[in-house]
Motif scaffolding. Structure first.
Motif, PDB file in Angstrom:
ATOM      1  N   ILE A  13       0.838  -1.203   0.000  1.00 53.78           N
ATOM      2  CA  ILE A  13       0.000   0.000   0.000  1.00 53.78           C
ATOM      3  C   ILE A  13       0.868   1.246   0.000  1.00 53.78           C
ATOM      4  CG2 ILE A  13      -1.689   1.280   1.350  1.00 53.78           C
ATOM      5  CD1 ILE A  13      -2.719  -1.407   2.375  1.00 53.78           C
ATOM      6  N   ARG A 112      -9.854   3.000  13.298  1.00 49.29           N
ATOM      7  CA  ARG A 112      -8.954   2.905  12.162  1.00 49.29           C
ATOM      8  C   ARG A 112      -7.868   3.961  12.289  1.00 49.29           C
ATOM      9  NH1 ARG A 112      -9.914   3.047   5.616  1.00 49.29           N
ATOM     10  NH2 ARG A 112      -7.754   3.457   5.132  1.00 49.29           N
ATOM     11  N   ASP A 115      -4.083   2.253   7.476  1.00 47.64           N
ATOM     12  CA  ASP A 115      -4.728   1.070   6.911  1.00 47.64           C
ATOM     13  C   ASP A 115      -5.002   0.017   7.989  1.00 47.64           C
ATOM     14  OD1 ASP A 115      -2.096   0.447   7.435  1.00 47.64           O
ATOM     15  OD2 ASP A 115      -1.888  -0.879   5.717  1.00 47.64           O
ATOM     16  N   TYR A 263      -6.052  -5.339   8.505  1.00 47.46           N
ATOM     17  CA  TYR A 263      -5.811  -4.210   7.613  1.00 47.46           C
ATOM     18  C   TYR A 263      -6.927  -4.111   6.582  1.00 47.46           C
ATOM     19  CZ  TYR A 263      -1.073  -4.396   9.501  1.00 47.46           C
ATOM     20  OH  TYR A 263       0.008  -4.404  10.345  1.00 47.46           O
ATOM     21  N   ARG A 267      -5.959   0.445  -1.272  1.00 47.45           N
ATOM     22  CA  ARG A 267      -6.795   1.443  -1.920  1.00 47.45           C
ATOM     23  C   ARG A 267      -6.725   1.310  -3.438  1.00 47.45           C
ATOM     24  NH1 ARG A 267      -8.982   5.585   0.993  1.00 47.45           N
ATOM     25  NH2 ARG A 267      -9.240   4.893   3.140  1.00 47.45           N
ATOM     26  N   SER A 327     -11.703   0.230  -2.015  1.00 46.34           N
ATOM     27  CA  SER A 327     -10.481   0.388  -2.800  1.00 46.34           C
ATOM     28  C   SER A 327     -10.846   0.538  -4.266  1.00 46.34           C
ATOM     29  CB  SER A 327      -9.562  -0.832  -2.613  1.00 46.34           C
ATOM     30  OG  SER A 327     -10.249  -2.021  -2.984  1.00 46.34           O
TER      31      SER A 327
END
Length: 354
Positions: A13, A112, A115, A263, A267, A327
């Motif tokens: 990521i 959160r 991620d 996680y 994205r 994502s």
């Protein structure tokens, strides 16, 4: 066990995120310009500027002298590190409302960070002073918003509230140890905190525990009050609004049954087809002013079709994990491509009409 999958996913990521703005920013800017130009009229001359809204937990009113009328007199937190790897939190908040009437307080607990996802569950509230303590929860952006109070009537003066909840998947497995980093009181309070105390309890001796106080990123060490083999106490006085107490704990490996971190999906989940369509759409927008432009209805149709594709791609992920879990897959990228071309057509018609 060392979480190889989480580490690899985090690295992927981090490597892919720098590519995302370069490919998508132009599309979003074009769409935003079209919406603004089509929906919002130009501001009238001499019109008063809008007053920005104030966000946060409980907005503090001011007295005639300009001083804050509200504050948190005491904020006591117990962080219980369970042998099952679950963080059990008990917060006792003595809130001084002053003469202003409020329905209660609001606590923001993160579910959160980046991620990384946490499971905030089993939320319970009460009040030792008899204040309404009905709880309502809602996921808001990156936090669980815990509203404590009642819709009927307002409270004044000094009231005490107790908030209890559990946080699963809070530990991070490392090489040779399990780590926990947690802001015990959060940084969402809009009022000062006169006295704060945080107690950390564990089923094994605590040898590596630290606490930093202040705004996010601060390095001011909390005052260590008392140490015991299985509990450590920290205190801090006169915290300003939006200042917290971040606790860091290191436990020996396998001291608790720490669950592996959770996680969100990357994205950027699209492949070459979606990426190529998005890049092609940007090139088509650049050529639109030099060629015969499709009708305005065609632009609206393309934008609408693209929005439907984006909604279809994001629907499952948003329904399962919330807005921030979605994502960008190939369908989303294709939708962005259609929206980009449609926005470009509308922009050209708009500028030519002028």
């Amino acid at each position: 066990m060392f979480d190889v999958r989480g580490r690899v996913r985090g690295a992927a990521i981090a490597a892919g995120l720098p590519l995302l703005p370069a490919l998508v920013l132009t599309s979003l800017v074009l769409i935003s310009l079209v919406l603004i130009s089509l929906v919002l009229p130009p501001p009238a001359r001499g019109a008063a500027e809008p007053v920005p809204a104030v966000s946060g937990t409980v907005p503090p009113p001011e007295t005639a002298a300009g001083e804050l009328a509200e504050s948190i007199a005491t904020y006591d937190v117990v962080l219980g590190l369970g042998a099952d790897g679950v963080l059990r939190v008990r917060e006792t908040i003595t809130y001084d409302f002053g003469e202003s009437g409020r329905h209660g307080i609001v606590r923001l607990v993160p579910f959160r960070r980046g991620d990384r996802l946490y499971e905030v569950r089993d939320i319970r509230t009460s009040s030792s002073t008899g204040a309404p303590a009905r709880v309502q929860t809602m996921k808001l952006l990156n936090d669980v918003q815990i509203s404590v109070g009642g819709r009927q009537g307002e409270v004044r003066g000094r009231q005490a509230y107790v908030i209890e909840y559990e946080v699963a998947r809070a530990f991070t497995p490392r090489a040779g140890h399990d780590a926990l980093t947690w802001d015990a009181i959060g940084t969402g309070w809009d009022v000062p905190i006169r006295n704060a105390a945080v107690r950390v309890e564990a089923p094994v001796p605590l040898r590596h525990v630290t606490c930093d106080a202040g705004a996010p990123g601060a390095t001011t060490r909390c005052l260590r009050d008392r140490d015991g083999p299985y509990a450590v106490d920290f205190i801090q006085r006169n915290l300003a609004p939006h200042e917290g107490m971040k606790v860091r704990v290191r436990l020996p490996e396998h001291a608790v049954a720490a669950q592996p971190p959770l996680y969100v999906p990357p994205r950027w989940a699209g492949g070459w087809p979606g990426t190529a369509l998005l890049a092609l759409s940007l090139g088509m927008v650049a050529l639109l002013p030099r060629r015969p432009v499709p009708r305005r209805r065609a632009g609206l149709g393309l934008a609408a079709a693209g929005a439907l594709l984006v909604a279809a791609d994001a629907g499952d992920e948003v329904a399962a994990h919330g807005l921030w879990a979605f994502s960008m897959g190939d369908r989303c990228l294709a939708g962005l491509a259609l929206m980009t071309v449609g926005a470009g057509v509308l922009c050209v018609h708009r500028f030519r009409a002028r």
